[in-house]
Design a protein around this motif. Structure first.
Motif, mmCIF file in Angstrom:
data_model
loop_
_atom_site.group_PDB
_atom_site.id
_atom_site.type_symbol
_atom_site.label_atom_id
_atom_site.label_comp_id
_atom_site.label_asym_id
_atom_site.label_seq_id
_atom_site.Cartn_x
_atom_site.Cartn_y
_atom_site.Cartn_z
ATOM 1 N N PRO A 22 -9.302 25.931 -8.735
ATOM 2 C CA PRO A 22 -7.877 25.652 -8.923
ATOM 3 C C PRO A 22 -7.138 25.388 -7.614
ATOM 4 O O PRO A 22 -6.204 24.585 -7.575
ATOM 5 N N ALA A 23 -7.569 26.046 -6.540
ATOM 6 C CA ALA A 23 -6.878 25.886 -5.264
ATOM 7 C C ALA A 23 -7.210 24.559 -4.589
ATOM 8 O O ALA A 23 -6.521 24.151 -3.656
ATOM 9 N N GLN A 24 -8.270 23.882 -5.037
ATOM 10 C CA GLN A 24 -8.666 22.619 -4.422
ATOM 11 C C GLN A 24 -9.173 21.654 -5.499
ATOM 12 O O GLN A 24 -10.366 21.360 -5.585
ATOM 13 N N PRO A 25 -8.257 21.136 -6.308
ATOM 14 C CA PRO A 25 -8.662 20.293 -7.441
ATOM 15 C C PRO A 25 -9.254 18.954 -7.042
ATOM 16 O O PRO A 25 -9.828 18.260 -7.878
ATOM 17 N N THR A 26 -9.130 18.562 -5.765
ATOM 18 C CA THR A 26 -9.693 17.278 -5.338
ATOM 19 C C THR A 26 -11.202 17.343 -5.176
ATOM 20 O O THR A 26 -11.866 16.297 -5.149
ATOM 21 N N ASP A 27 -11.768 18.546 -5.059
ATOM 22 C CA ASP A 27 -13.213 18.701 -4.904
ATOM 23 C C ASP A 27 -13.822 19.183 -6.221
ATOM 24 O O ASP A 27 -13.427 20.220 -6.754
ATOM 25 N N VAL A 28 -14.794 18.431 -6.713
ATOM 26 C CA VAL A 28 -15.454 18.757 -7.983
ATOM 27 C C VAL A 28 -16.950 18.933 -7.712
ATOM 28 O O VAL A 28 -17.594 18.026 -7.179
ATOM 29 N N ARG A 29 -17.484 20.085 -8.071
ATOM 30 C CA ARG A 29 -18.921 20.332 -7.948
ATOM 31 C C ARG A 29 -19.596 19.908 -9.247
ATOM 32 O O ARG A 29 -19.250 20.408 -10.320
ATOM 33 N N VAL A 78 -23.816 4.386 -10.070
ATOM 34 C CA VAL A 78 -23.360 4.280 -11.462
ATOM 35 C C VAL A 78 -22.427 5.439 -11.796
ATOM 36 O O VAL A 78 -21.359 5.247 -12.402
ATOM 37 N N HIS A 79 -22.816 6.640 -11.402
ATOM 38 C CA HIS A 79 -22.002 7.815 -11.712
ATOM 39 C C HIS A 79 -20.646 7.752 -11.011
ATOM 40 O O HIS A 79 -19.619 8.112 -11.593
ATOM 41 N N LEU A 80 -20.623 7.303 -9.751
ATOM 42 C CA LEU A 80 -19.347 7.138 -9.059
ATOM 43 C C LEU A 80 -18.515 6.076 -9.765
ATOM 44 O O LEU A 80 -17.290 6.232 -9.928
ATOM 45 N N ALA A 136 -8.724 3.590 -16.140
ATOM 46 C CA ALA A 136 -8.321 3.512 -17.544
ATOM 47 C C ALA A 136 -7.106 4.381 -17.826
ATOM 48 O O ALA A 136 -6.345 4.117 -18.761
ATOM 49 N N HIS A 137 -6.922 5.419 -17.016
ATOM 50 C CA HIS A 137 -5.751 6.300 -17.154
ATOM 51 C C HIS A 137 -4.612 5.872 -16.237
ATOM 52 O O HIS A 137 -3.622 6.589 -16.094
ATOM 53 N N GLY A 138 -4.758 4.718 -15.590
ATOM 54 C CA GLY A 138 -3.698 4.211 -14.726
ATOM 55 C C GLY A 138 -3.621 4.888 -13.381
ATOM 56 O O GLY A 138 -2.604 4.783 -12.690
ATOM 57 N N ALA A 139 -4.698 5.550 -12.958
ATOM 58 C CA ALA A 139 -4.700 6.266 -11.686
ATOM 59 C C ALA A 139 -5.444 5.448 -10.636
ATOM 60 O O ALA A 139 -6.414 4.757 -10.948
ATOM 61 N N PRO A 140 -5.019 5.516 -9.373
ATOM 62 C CA PRO A 140 -5.726 4.795 -8.310
ATOM 63 C C PRO A 140 -7.099 5.417 -8.050
ATOM 64 O O PRO A 140 -7.327 6.587 -8.349
ATOM 65 N N THR A 141 -8.000 4.624 -7.503
ATOM 66 C CA THR A 141 -9.370 5.093 -7.266
ATOM 67 C C THR A 141 -9.747 5.112 -5.790
ATOM 68 O O THR A 141 -10.851 5.533 -5.447
ATOM 69 N N GLU A 142 -8.839 4.675 -4.909
ATOM 70 C CA GLU A 142 -9.159 4.588 -3.490
ATOM 71 C C GLU A 142 -9.576 5.952 -2.935
ATOM 72 O O GLU A 142 -8.905 6.963 -3.177
ATOM 73 N N GLY A 143 -10.637 5.952 -2.192
ATOM 74 C CA GLY A 143 -11.078 7.184 -1.536
ATOM 75 C C GLY A 143 -11.927 8.095 -2.386
ATOM 76 O O GLY A 143 -12.429 9.112 -1.902
ATOM 77 N N THR A 144 -12.114 7.762 -3.655
ATOM 78 C CA THR A 144 -12.972 8.586 -4.515
ATOM 79 C C THR A 144 -14.419 8.404 -4.076
ATOM 80 O O THR A 144 -14.915 7.281 -4.003
ATOM 81 N N THR A 145 -15.106 9.488 -3.772
ATOM 82 C CA THR A 145 -16.468 9.414 -3.265
ATOM 83 C C THR A 145 -17.354 10.430 -3.972
ATOM 84 O O THR A 145 -16.881 11.440 -4.482
ATOM 85 N N LEU A 146 -18.638 10.136 -3.972
ATOM 86 C CA LEU A 146 -19.635 11.037 -4.531
ATOM 87 C C LEU A 146 -20.682 11.308 -3.463
ATOM 88 O O LEU A 146 -21.272 10.375 -2.909
ATOM 89 N N VAL A 179 -15.453 13.895 -4.714
ATOM 90 C CA VAL A 179 -14.150 14.054 -4.064
ATOM 91 C C VAL A 179 -13.178 13.038 -4.649
ATOM 92 O O VAL A 179 -13.392 11.820 -4.543
ATOM 93 N N VAL A 180 -12.144 13.537 -5.296
ATOM 94 C CA VAL A 180 -11.080 12.689 -5.812
ATOM 95 C C VAL A 180 -9.838 13.019 -4.994
ATOM 96 O O VAL A 180 -9.207 14.056 -5.197
ATOM 97 N N PRO A 181 -9.511 12.187 -4.003
ATOM 98 C CA PRO A 181 -8.413 12.525 -3.084
ATOM 99 C C PRO A 181 -7.081 12.606 -3.799
ATOM 100 O O PRO A 181 -6.943 12.174 -4.945
ATOM 101 N N PRO A 182 -6.086 13.187 -3.124
ATOM 102 C CA PRO A 182 -4.750 13.259 -3.746
ATOM 103 C C PRO A 182 -4.309 11.885 -4.227
ATOM 104 O O PRO A 182 -4.388 10.907 -3.494
#
Length: 232
Positions: free
Chosen positions: A163-170, A190-192, A201-211, A223-226
């Motif tokens: 919860p304290a760092q929602p941009t990082d997903v394990r 493919v997964h990225l 599809a939800h209208g959110a930007p994808t820049e900086g999203t990395t796997l 990593v889904v950046p702010p």
């Protein structure tokens, strides 16, 4: 004396309830095998767990001896002896048509001039379609990320978010671990792409999203950046 031995329970087979429990590492390896739609090589288990190869071999050999894991040879491919494959017994975790098809497609993409780009594009299209089928619509950036994590959970990645760092997903599971081990650039692209496509599809930007594949023992790191609205 014989009667005393019988009375004390020292003769004959032990009750099943007295079977020694599995160690934490051995239980984790068994759970990993049960979660996979395909049998895994020793090398793939080493990569997934972060344990030394000799340690993993000792654990899977112990699981085989206890009848919890089945060991068999992979199909011959090229020179050398085929690798051993391991699958959990009685859990339906053996090779599936889906896993076999995915592995074949990954191998085919890996031989193209631009495998990562093609894999990412395919993943993005797939992710958009998956999100659309789930009723995706423009929403807040925070809700978009939550929806994407839920999608990954449904796909079998067992994501964990602090919860304290929602941009990082394990991502603690991989539905195509063996294929990802053999062709990480293609499968992980493919997964990225799935994540980026679902975000869009939800209208959110994808820049900086990395796997980051196999970033730590037992997990890949997404990593889904702010997102734009959050940053502002």
């Amino acid at each position: 004396m014989e009667n005393n031995a019988r009375a004390s329970g020292r003769l004959g087979p032990r009750d099943a309830a007295t079977t020694p429990p599995l160690s934490r590492s051995r239980a984790a390896i068994l759970e990993r095998l049960r979660d996979q739609p395909q049998a895994l090589t020793l090398a793939a288990l080493v990569t997934a767990t972060g344990l030394h190869e000799n340690t993993v071999r000792e654990h899977v050999d112990g699981l085989v001896r206890r009848g919890l894991v089945r060991q068999h040879r992979a199909e011959p491919s090229g020179r050398g002896r085929p690798a051993w494959l391991y699958e959990a017994v009685g859990t339906g975790s053996g090779p599936s048509e889906y896993a076999g098809l995915a592995a074949a497609l990954a191998a085919s993409l890996a031989r193209t001039p631009a495998p990562v780009e093609l894999a990412t594009d395919a993943g993005e299209e797939w992710g958009r379609q998956l999100a659309t089928d789930r009723g995706a619509a423009a929403t807040t950036p925070e809700a978009a990320r939550t929806q994407v994590v839920s999608l990954l959970d449904d796909l079998g990645f067992s994501p964990e978010v602090a919860p304290a760092q929602p941009t990082d997903v394990r991502l603690t599971r991989c539905p195509l671990l063996e294929a990802a081990h053999r062709h990480p650039d293609v499968v992980c692209a493919v997964h990225l792409g799935i994540v980026r496509g679902a975000l869009s599809a939800h209208g959110a930007p994808t820049e900086g999203t990395t796997l980051l594949p196999f970033a730590e023992p037992g997990a890949c790191r997404l990593v889904v950046p702010p997102l734009a609205a959050e940053a502002s």
